[in-house]
Design a protein around this motif. Structure first.
Motif, short mmCIF file in Angstrom:
data_model
loop_
_atom_site.label_atom_id
_atom_site.label_comp_id
_atom_site.label_asym_id
_atom_site.label_seq_id
_atom_site.Cartn_x
_atom_site.Cartn_y
_atom_site.Cartn_z
N GLU A 10 55.92 21.81 44.96
CA GLU A 10 55.68 23.25 44.98
C GLU A 10 56.87 24.08 44.51
OE1 GLU A 10 52.66 24.32 45.50
OE2 GLU A 10 52.10 22.22 45.77
N TYR A 11 57.98 23.44 44.21
CA TYR A 11 59.17 24.17 43.78
C TYR A 11 59.19 24.35 42.27
CZ TYR A 11 61.21 23.21 48.40
OH TYR A 11 61.46 23.13 49.76
N PRO A 12 59.83 25.41 41.77
CA PRO A 12 60.09 25.49 40.33
C PRO A 12 61.18 24.49 39.96
CG PRO A 12 61.14 27.32 41.46
CD PRO A 12 60.32 26.60 42.50
N TRP A 13 61.15 24.00 38.70
CA TRP A 13 62.06 22.95 38.28
C TRP A 13 62.99 23.42 37.17
CZ3 TRP A 13 62.41 17.44 39.21
CH2 TRP A 13 61.65 17.01 40.30
N VAL A 14 64.16 22.79 37.13
CA VAL A 14 65.09 22.88 35.99
C VAL A 14 65.20 21.46 35.45
CG1 VAL A 14 67.39 23.53 35.21
CG2 VAL A 14 66.36 24.72 37.17
N LEU A 15 64.77 21.25 34.20
CA LEU A 15 64.64 19.86 33.73
C LEU A 15 64.79 19.79 32.21
CD1 LEU A 15 63.98 16.97 34.69
CD2 LEU A 15 61.56 17.48 34.28
N ALA A 16 65.26 18.66 31.75
CA ALA A 16 65.38 18.42 30.31
C ALA A 16 64.00 18.35 29.67
CB ALA A 16 66.14 17.11 30.06
N GLY A 17 63.95 18.54 28.36
CA GLY A 17 62.69 18.55 27.63
C GLY A 17 61.99 17.21 27.63
N PRO A 18 60.68 17.19 27.33
CA PRO A 18 59.90 15.96 27.39
C PRO A 18 60.23 14.94 26.31
CG PRO A 18 58.58 17.76 26.50
CD PRO A 18 59.86 18.37 26.97
N THR A 19 60.95 15.35 25.27
CA THR A 19 61.33 14.39 24.23
C THR A 19 62.58 13.61 24.60
OG1 THR A 19 62.60 16.07 23.04
CG2 THR A 19 60.28 15.77 22.40
N SER A 20 63.34 14.07 25.59
CA SER A 20 64.52 13.34 26.04
C SER A 20 64.09 12.20 26.96
CB SER A 20 65.49 14.26 26.77
OG SER A 20 65.01 14.56 28.07
N HIS A 21 64.88 11.14 26.99
CA HIS A 21 64.54 9.99 27.82
C HIS A 21 64.53 10.39 29.30
CE1 HIS A 21 63.72 5.76 27.64
NE2 HIS A 21 64.60 5.48 28.58
N PHE A 22 65.53 11.17 29.71
CA PHE A 22 65.61 11.62 31.10
C PHE A 22 64.42 12.52 31.46
CE2 PHE A 22 67.17 15.02 34.02
CZ PHE A 22 67.30 14.24 35.16
N GLY A 23 64.15 13.50 30.60
CA GLY A 23 63.04 14.41 30.87
C GLY A 23 61.72 13.70 30.97
N ARG A 24 61.52 12.72 30.09
CA ARG A 24 60.27 11.97 30.12
C ARG A 24 60.17 11.10 31.38
NH1 ARG A 24 55.17 12.07 29.58
NH2 ARG A 24 54.19 10.16 28.87
N ALA A 25 61.27 10.44 31.74
CA ALA A 25 61.25 9.57 32.93
C ALA A 25 60.94 10.36 34.19
CB ALA A 25 62.59 8.85 33.06
N VAL A 26 61.53 11.55 34.33
CA VAL A 26 61.28 12.36 35.53
C VAL A 26 59.85 12.85 35.54
CG1 VAL A 26 61.90 14.47 36.76
CG2 VAL A 26 63.69 13.03 35.76
N ARG A 27 59.33 13.27 34.42
CA ARG A 27 57.93 13.71 34.37
C ARG A 27 56.98 12.59 34.76
NH1 ARG A 27 60.64 16.88 30.88
NH2 ARG A 27 59.88 19.02 30.46
N ILE A 28 57.25 11.38 34.28
CA ILE A 28 56.40 10.24 34.63
C ILE A 28 56.47 9.99 36.14
CG2 ILE A 28 56.17 7.74 34.42
CD1 ILE A 28 57.04 8.02 31.49
N ALA A 29 57.68 10.05 36.71
CA ALA A 29 57.83 9.82 38.15
C ALA A 29 57.07 10.87 38.95
CB ALA A 29 59.31 9.84 38.52
N CYS A 30 57.13 12.12 38.52
CA CYS A 30 56.41 13.19 39.22
C CYS A 30 54.90 12.97 39.12
CB CYS A 30 56.78 14.55 38.64
SG CYS A 30 58.48 15.06 38.96
N GLN A 31 54.43 12.62 37.93
CA GLN A 31 53.00 12.38 37.75
C GLN A 31 52.51 11.24 38.62
OE1 GLN A 31 53.01 11.79 33.53
NE2 GLN A 31 53.26 13.96 33.07
N ARG A 32 53.32 10.20 38.75
CA ARG A 32 52.94 9.07 39.60
C ARG A 32 52.97 9.45 41.07
NH1 ARG A 32 56.11 4.05 36.49
NH2 ARG A 32 54.74 4.04 34.64
N SER A 33 53.71 10.51 41.40
CA SER A 33 53.74 11.01 42.77
C SER A 33 52.65 12.05 43.01
CB SER A 33 55.11 11.62 43.08
OG SER A 33 56.11 10.62 43.08
N GLY A 34 51.82 12.29 42.00
CA GLY A 34 50.64 13.14 42.18
C GLY A 34 50.77 14.58 41.77
N PHE A 35 51.83 14.94 41.00
CA PHE A 35 51.94 16.34 40.59
C PHE A 35 52.62 16.45 39.23
CE2 PHE A 35 56.06 15.52 42.44
CZ PHE A 35 56.95 16.36 41.80
N GLU A 36 52.40 17.58 38.60
CA GLU A 36 53.06 17.93 37.34
C GLU A 36 54.13 18.96 37.66
OE1 GLU A 36 53.57 17.10 33.46
OE2 GLU A 36 51.70 16.46 34.44
#
Length: 314
Positions: free
Chosen positions: A193-219
């Motif tokens: 439910e919090y707003p995020w500060v995150l690297a873009g989806p084309t970066s390896h870090f940004g993509r890895a965090v997005r995948i982890a969040c999606q697997r935890s049930g949220f975008e």
């Protein structure tokens, strides 16, 4: 006829990639610089080496012959360098390494200080690149080694011609604005439910965090897209959102942020990549040893079997 190794390396990349733009990107030069150097190479050999077909480039018969010999010449230079280093009483060498921000600000200073004391003849120069680009620069020969990352949920594509030596394993932690952490530990889903500060989806870090969040049930709701962890931490300290940060990223945290351990942490492995042909270069191995020692001093050591000091991805 005198052939420049730098120009031969450019011709080799042109042959591999098909366009001057792609070759320039791989070598971290401008397109105009590569075009100029290739024109000088044609002048050196007195022959037309390539012809243009739209954006793509086709090597002439002379160009193909020289490109094939360029592969042999450049490999021979690497072997000669290794052989000469072995004959020297003292260890001397100049190595160029690819780094990114958190490595350059944390592991590298300690490692190079140690190296300077024990092996002053080894000079290490560095170039800061995006983590996604460093391994490619090693493969084409513009770097002797580079730091690379693998995330536990998103491994980086790997070139089998490169060898990877594991240096450290880090946890990623939740970072929250001052006074907002609800507990000493939390799950990744608790940040939904919090707003995020995150690297873009084309970066390896940004993509890895997005995948982890999606697997935890949220975008994640990303209000601020930034590339550097230090920038993200400063924005979190200002109350602009939450983020994840690695152990190395917490070396110099801004005041006030709250670092919370995740019960389901995302992990990442830091390695040094180098060409397989360089595995026996003693100066390179001494640099790797120094970085491992620096990682151990920060509690990030990785135990590997003594008979298998490196890990190679196929």
């Amino acid at each position: 006829m005198e052939l420049s190794l730098r120009r031969l390396r450019m011709l080799r990349e042109l042959h591999r990639r098909g366009t001057v733009t792609a070759a320039a990107a791989a070598l971290h030069y401008t397109t105009s610089a590569v075009s100029q150097q290739l024109a000088l190479l044609e002048r050196d050999v007195g022959a037309t080496l390539f012809v243009r077909h739209g954006r793509r480039v086709q090597l002439t018969d002379a160009g193909l012959v020289l490109a094939e010999h360029a592969e042999e010449i450049l490999r021979s230079v690497e072997r000669a360098t290794t052989a000469l280093e072995r004959t020297q009483d003292g260890v001397t060498a100049r190595l160029v390494g690819g780094v990114w921000a958190s490595v350059a600000s944390s592991l590298l200073p300690k490692a190079l200080t140690l190296l300077a004391v024990e092996h002053p003849g080894i000079e290490v120069r560095t170039k800061e690149l995006a983590p996604e680009d460093t391994a490619g620069a090693v493969q084409v020969g513009t770097l002797d080694f580079s730091f690379v990352i693998d995330y536990s949920n998103y491994p980086m594509p790997w070139d089998p011609a490169l060898t990877r030596v594991v240096i450290a394993v880090e946890r990623l932690h939740a970072v929250m604005p001052p006074g907002t952490a609800p507990a000493e530990t939390m799950t990744l889903a608790d940040l939904a439910e919090y707003p995020w500060v995150l690297a873009g989806p084309t970066s390896h870090f940004g993509r890895a965090v997005r995948i982890a969040c999606q697997r935890s049930g949220f975008e994640p709701r990303i209000n601020h897209e930034v590339g550097e962890q230090a920038t993200a931490l400063a924005m979190v300290a200002a109350g602009l959102g939450v983020t994840l940060v690695s152990d190395l990223g917490l070396t110099l945290p801004p005041p006030g942020i709250e670092v919370v351990a995740l019960t389901d942490p995302l992990m990442r492995t830091i390695s040094i990549a180098h060409r397989g042909a360089d595995a026996q270069r003693r100066p390179l191995q001494l640099v790797i040893d120094a970085v491992r020692t620096a990682a151990a001093a920060q509690g990030l050591a990785v135990s590997l079997p003594s008979e298998e000091p490196s890990i190679t991805h196929e």
